[in-house]
Structure formats: C-alpha cells, structure tokens
Write an enzyme that holds these catalytic residues in place. Sequence first.
Site, short mmCIF file in Angstrom:
data_model
loop_
_atom_site.label_atom_id
_atom_site.label_comp_id
_atom_site.label_asym_id
_atom_site.label_seq_id
_atom_site.Cartn_x
_atom_site.Cartn_y
_atom_site.Cartn_z
N THR A 83 23.03 0.22 70.15
CA THR A 83 22.38 1.20 69.28
C THR A 83 23.03 2.58 69.44
O THR A 83 24.09 2.69 70.07
CB THR A 83 20.85 1.18 69.51
OG1 THR A 83 20.23 2.02 68.53
CG2 THR A 83 20.46 1.66 70.89
N LYS B 88 27.71 2.08 68.06
CA LYS B 88 28.01 0.92 67.20
C LYS B 88 29.46 0.83 66.75
O LYS B 88 29.97 -0.26 66.52
CB LYS B 88 27.09 0.93 65.98
CG LYS B 88 25.67 0.60 66.35
CD LYS B 88 24.76 0.58 65.16
CE LYS B 88 23.35 0.33 65.66
NZ LYS B 88 22.37 0.27 64.61
N ASN C 81 26.23 -4.25 66.07
CA ASN C 81 24.94 -3.98 66.72
C ASN C 81 24.49 -5.14 67.60
O ASN C 81 23.47 -5.04 68.27
CB ASN C 81 23.85 -3.64 65.69
CG ASN C 81 23.23 -4.88 65.08
OD1 ASN C 81 23.89 -5.91 64.96
ND2 ASN C 81 21.98 -4.79 64.69
N ASP D 261 22.19 -5.34 61.20
CA ASP D 261 21.42 -4.23 60.61
C ASP D 261 21.21 -4.42 59.10
O ASP D 261 20.12 -4.20 58.58
CB ASP D 261 22.15 -2.90 60.83
CG ASP D 261 21.89 -2.32 62.21
OD1 ASP D 261 20.90 -2.74 62.86
OD2 ASP D 261 22.68 -1.46 62.64
N GLY E 245 23.66 9.72 55.70
CA GLY E 245 24.30 9.35 56.96
C GLY E 245 25.50 8.46 56.73
O GLY E 245 25.60 7.75 55.72
N GLY F 213 27.00 6.98 59.80
CA GLY F 213 27.24 6.47 61.15
C GLY F 213 27.16 4.95 61.18
O GLY F 213 27.29 4.28 60.15
N TYR G 105 11.99 4.80 63.78
CA TYR G 105 10.65 4.22 63.92
C TYR G 105 9.96 4.86 65.11
O TYR G 105 10.62 5.48 65.96
CB TYR G 105 10.74 2.70 64.10
CG TYR G 105 11.54 2.28 65.30
CD1 TYR G 105 10.93 2.08 66.53
CD2 TYR G 105 12.91 2.13 65.22
CE1 TYR G 105 11.66 1.72 67.65
CE2 TYR G 105 13.66 1.76 66.33
CZ TYR G 105 13.03 1.55 67.54
OH TYR G 105 13.77 1.21 68.65
#
Length: 279
Positions: free
Chosen positions: A64, A68, A89, A105, A130, A132, A223
């Site tokens: 994570t 990655k 991942n 993912d 993003g 990434g 989350y």
Amino acid sequence: MPEPDRYAVIGHPIAHSRSPWIHAEFARATGQSMVYTAIDATPAALGEVLRSFFDSGGRGLNVTVPHKQAVLGLMSSLSERARVAGAVNTIARQSSGTLFGDNTDGVGFMRDLTINVAVPVETRRVLLLGAGGAARGLLSPLLAAHPAELVIANRDLARALELATRFAAAGPLRACGYDGLAALAPKPFDLIVNATAASLHQQLPPLSPGLVGPGTVCYDLAYGPASTPFVLWARAHGAGLTCMGTGMLVEQAAEAFLLWRGVRPDTADVLAQLRASGG
Ligand code: NDP
C-alpha cells in the site's frame, strides 16, 4: 502441527490498515491456516524489509501507500493487470521462490462501484483525482467500462500526462492539473473518484464547486470511521451520492486472498461488519 502460512500488508504509514482484520476473517470463514500482520517500511527500507519477509518464509504481501510503484522492480514476473497499471498491490511467493506481482485494486474498485454501490460507468463523465499507485490500477478497468470521457487531474501535472499517454489507446482520456480543471470541464461530472492520498493527511485537493452537481457520485478510496474532507466537500456542494473505500478494500482483499489461497471468500458479511464498526 505445521506453522500457519505468513502474509502481511506493507506500507508507510500502516497503523490505520484494516487488512489484518479482514484477512483474519477471510481465513476463519474459509478454514485457511494463515496469519496476516502489518509491516511499516519507509521507502528507504522497502527492499530490505521485503527481502527479509520472503527469505524468512513469508508467502505473500499486500502493498500500500506509497510503495505500489516502487515494488515493481523487485518482482520476477507480473500479471497482465499489474503490468498495464504499472503498479503492484499484491505479491505472491511462488513455489520456485520467485516473486509474482499482481494488482487487485482495479477489480476490487469496479466490483464495489458497479455491484455493491450499483453505479454505472458506461457513457458517464468521470474525473479521477490522483496519478499514484491506486489511480494507475483503476484506469484500465474504468476505461474498459466505456465512460463518455475520463479526465485525470493531479498535483504533479507530469504524472497525469504520463498516464494519459500510457492509456491513450484504451479510451477517451485527458489529463490536467487542478488549475486547468475548470476550463477542461465546464459542467459537473457524473462520477468523481478521489484516488489521491490527501485524505490520509486530512487534506483536500484544490477542487472547484462547479465539478459537482446533484447527479454526481463522489467516491473516496480512503476509508475509516470519519468522513474524509473530500466526502464532506462533496456533500457540502450537493453531490447526489458519496461513498468511501471500505467496499473496495474488502473486494481487493478478496481477490488477493483468491490468488494466495485458491478460494474467493464471501465479502458481504465482512463488509457489513466493517461498516457496523465504523470501518
Ligand atoms: P501514492 O502515494 O502512490 O499516490 C498518492 C497520490 O496522491 C499522488 O497522485 C499525489 O499527487 C496525490 N496527493 C497526495 N497528497 C495530496 C494532496 N494533499 N493534494 C492533492 N493530491 C495529493 O498513493 P496510492 O495511490 O497508493 O493511494 C492513494 C489513496 O488511495 C490512499 O488514500 C489510499 O489509502 C487509498 N487506497 C484505498 C484502497 C482501498 O482499497 N480502499 C486501495 C488503494 C489505495 P502527486 O503525484 O502530485 O504527489
């Protein structure tokens, strides 16, 4: 009695991770003999920590933030979806001792978005924030779902442009920085996906309110028990629906579990428990 097989999630920071709890639930439900822990590794220590885990018999890792992309070069082979994403991942140590890198993912996100939350992508206008490791994993499956257009916005414009070039053949894709968004997208998007790490630091990318309307679904990959700044921003500006990444977390974990153990655990019960505990 043989020792249980060892798995872990590796990241920095890692204290917030719910993956150890999720995999313990999966193992219990499917009767698998395994333990799953969390390992904090700084970018400088990543290679050494990873080697030591597998040299001492570890069977698999989840990877994570922020590793990655960095682990790519440490793999002996890659799945097609990890190669396309340019990010890993999930790592499995194969019987030959070599390391296989996968990326769950994208499939985890799409299962949550389109099945659990029942949000369609086809013909919709999508904004991905993003560029990434997580954003890379989402691009291919999002484009495969035939959106009307997909815009990638990132703080570092060069990274967004690199992704737009890399995935140009896969669908209608454009890239910009945050200051270029308003000009590129004069009306609200149907779906905005926050795949930045901003929420981890209680920050919000610089977004203008005009990106959101009553028909917009705003999905934050982050989350946790509290609504993220992105979710609060989306609600404050009248988004039709907001969600956070708990469902994706459970679905991508189930795909990793399938790769490692050959059985896909049921996700509904684990997801319900996580949500009930404020996950
Ligand atoms: P990376 O470190 O690989 O990428 C971080 C991205 O976030 C980069 O695009 C970076 O922009 C951007 N960013 C960081 N801080 C800010 C900020 N303050 N404002 C705007 N942009 C910012 O992280 P990952 O891609 O691996 O993870 C991203 C997020 O997705 C994390 O919150 C992670 O927890 C979540 N995630 C959730 C999953 C789930 O299952 N629910 C699965 C995978 C990830 P720049 O390039 O300009 O530096």
